[in-house]
Design an enzyme around this catalytic site. Sequence first.
Site, PDB file in Angstrom:
ATOM      1  N   HIS A   1     -35.326 -13.153 -10.974  1.00  0.00           N
ATOM      2  CA  HIS A   1     -35.796 -14.004 -10.092  1.00  0.00           C
ATOM      3  C   HIS A   1     -35.526 -15.632 -10.397  1.00  0.00           C
ATOM      4  O   HIS A   1     -35.904 -16.362  -8.979  1.00  0.00           O
ATOM      5  CB  HIS A   1     -37.723 -14.013 -10.314  1.00  0.00           C
ATOM      6  CG  HIS A   1     -38.216 -12.813 -10.186  1.00  0.00           C
ATOM      7  ND1 HIS A   1     -38.391 -12.110  -9.390  1.00  0.00           N
ATOM      8  CD2 HIS A   1     -38.837 -11.976 -10.867  1.00  0.00           C
ATOM      9  CE1 HIS A   1     -38.896 -10.648  -8.809  1.00  0.00           C
ATOM     10  NE2 HIS A   1     -39.022 -11.226 -10.471  1.00  0.00           N
TER      11      HIS A   1
ATOM     12  N   ASP B   1     -35.455  -3.327 -11.498  1.00  0.00           N
ATOM     13  CA  ASP B   1     -37.103  -3.560 -11.409  1.00  0.00           C
ATOM     14  C   ASP B   1     -37.766  -3.056  -9.931  1.00  0.00           C
ATOM     15  O   ASP B   1     -37.135  -2.982  -9.276  1.00  0.00           O
ATOM     16  CB  ASP B   1     -36.315  -4.849 -11.655  1.00  0.00           C
ATOM     17  CG  ASP B   1     -38.062  -6.021 -12.460  1.00  0.00           C
ATOM     18  OD1 ASP B   1     -38.572  -5.462 -13.063  1.00  0.00           O
ATOM     19  OD2 ASP B   1     -39.077  -5.882 -11.427  1.00  0.00           O
TER      20      ASP B   1
ATOM     21  N   HIS C   1     -39.702  -5.083  -8.784  1.00  0.00           N
ATOM     22  CA  HIS C   1     -39.661  -6.572  -7.046  1.00  0.00           C
ATOM     23  C   HIS C   1     -38.178  -6.804  -6.957  1.00  0.00           C
ATOM     24  O   HIS C   1     -36.878  -6.898  -7.869  1.00  0.00           O
ATOM     25  CB  HIS C   1     -40.253  -7.682  -8.191  1.00  0.00           C
ATOM     26  CG  HIS C   1     -41.444  -7.183  -8.608  1.00  0.00           C
ATOM     27  ND1 HIS C   1     -41.474  -7.042 -10.555  1.00  0.00           N
ATOM     28  CD2 HIS C   1     -42.601  -7.079  -8.171  1.00  0.00           C
ATOM     29  CE1 HIS C   1     -43.180  -7.176 -10.062  1.00  0.00           C
ATOM     30  NE2 HIS C   1     -43.793  -7.559  -9.171  1.00  0.00           N
TER      31      HIS C   1
ATOM     32  N   ASP D   1     -40.551  -2.119 -14.287  1.00  0.00           N
ATOM     33  CA  ASP D   1     -41.978  -1.856 -14.150  1.00  0.00           C
ATOM     34  C   ASP D   1     -42.314  -0.970 -12.903  1.00  0.00           C
ATOM     35  O   ASP D   1     -43.456  -1.078 -11.791  1.00  0.00           O
ATOM     36  CB  ASP D   1     -41.932  -3.505 -13.678  1.00  0.00           C
ATOM     37  CG  ASP D   1     -41.384  -3.996 -13.248  1.00  0.00           C
ATOM     38  OD1 ASP D   1     -40.217  -3.547 -12.538  1.00  0.00           O
ATOM     39  OD2 ASP D   1     -41.221  -5.149 -12.662  1.00  0.00           O
TER      40      ASP D   1
HETATM   41 ZN    ZN Z   1     -40.463  -6.841 -11.806  1.00  0.00          ZN
END
Ligand code: ZN
Length: 345
Positions: A160, A195, A197, A284
């Site tokens: 991120h 991931d 996200h 995740d």
């Molecule tokens: Zn994540």
Amino acid sequence: MLPVLYTPLHRQHEPSFFFVAGNFTPAQERIDRAEFLRDAAVAAGCELVTAVEHGLAPVADVHTPDYICFLEDGHKRWSDIPGASAEIVPNVFAVHGLHHGYPERVVGQAGYHMQDLASPIGPGTYAAALASANLAVDAAVRVIAGAPAAYAICRPPGHHAYRERGGGVCYLNNAAIAAQTLRRHGRRVAVIDIDVHHGNGTQGIFYERDDVYFVSIHRDPLNYHPYFCGYAQERGSGAGLGYNLNLPLPADTGDDAYLVALEHACGRLHSFQPDVLVISLGLDAHENDPFKGLRVTTEGFRRIGERLGRLGFPCVMVQEGGYDCDHIGTNLVHFLDGLTSKLKP
Ligand code: ZN
């Protein structure tokens, strides 16, 4: 044997909270995540190796001087503020595209360089983030030297983090730093981010470039972090147009539908023919992860690993998220087992 890179220096980063729904809750990005991953990898027969120190240059090749200086000395300057909290937490935010200056004061710089309240900066955060990035560089260097694959237990994670902004519990973008290291050694590079996200920071860093292909498979950001990026229409810009692929998936997507998206991604990766594949290895997307994004099973991670291994590219694996400490070790081992079973020795 697969080399696994770990450093105890990550323990210097110990966030005291995670801000969610207006509340300060216990940190999900815990110290023991890395220890669970290390122990599981070693128990599965991987070789724990110590990274060579590669210095600041690979980090400075991705992140800006202002941002690196802020991470390096920001906490000390923050601590000089009377009554300041133990960790840097911004109380203002720059709206990027609408700002006109770079502040001198650390409070302003925190708002300039951080995207959210979820990523506190403590006294040891910079040292841990540097050590984490160094593992990713070392994994890349090992693959350059001929290893078919290497896995870096990066903590804090990185995907991120943008060139000059941290957030989402990320500070330095380990996967991008690994990819850029590979580019400096003349390797053609693709990054796949699995991931749950979207890898918004990695996308942002390479968005206008045609020399690093980026693909991310993630929960649809329409109702999920990071909300503002990760949509299918983001395909890159300028020279990078066509070198960015987002494959958002609906909530609760399970193994079979995930593998369909992965098949699509693999087709594009096969067409791009990288010399090295960097894998942003978040765990995740698992069905028991507290972030509840997708429903990949432990066996699903093995299938994902097998499919990526079948591409036949040398792999630099960089740990991202994964917060269910009861399962991340097992999920990691299933992924690595699937991948290495298909990679050429
Ligand atoms: Zn994540």
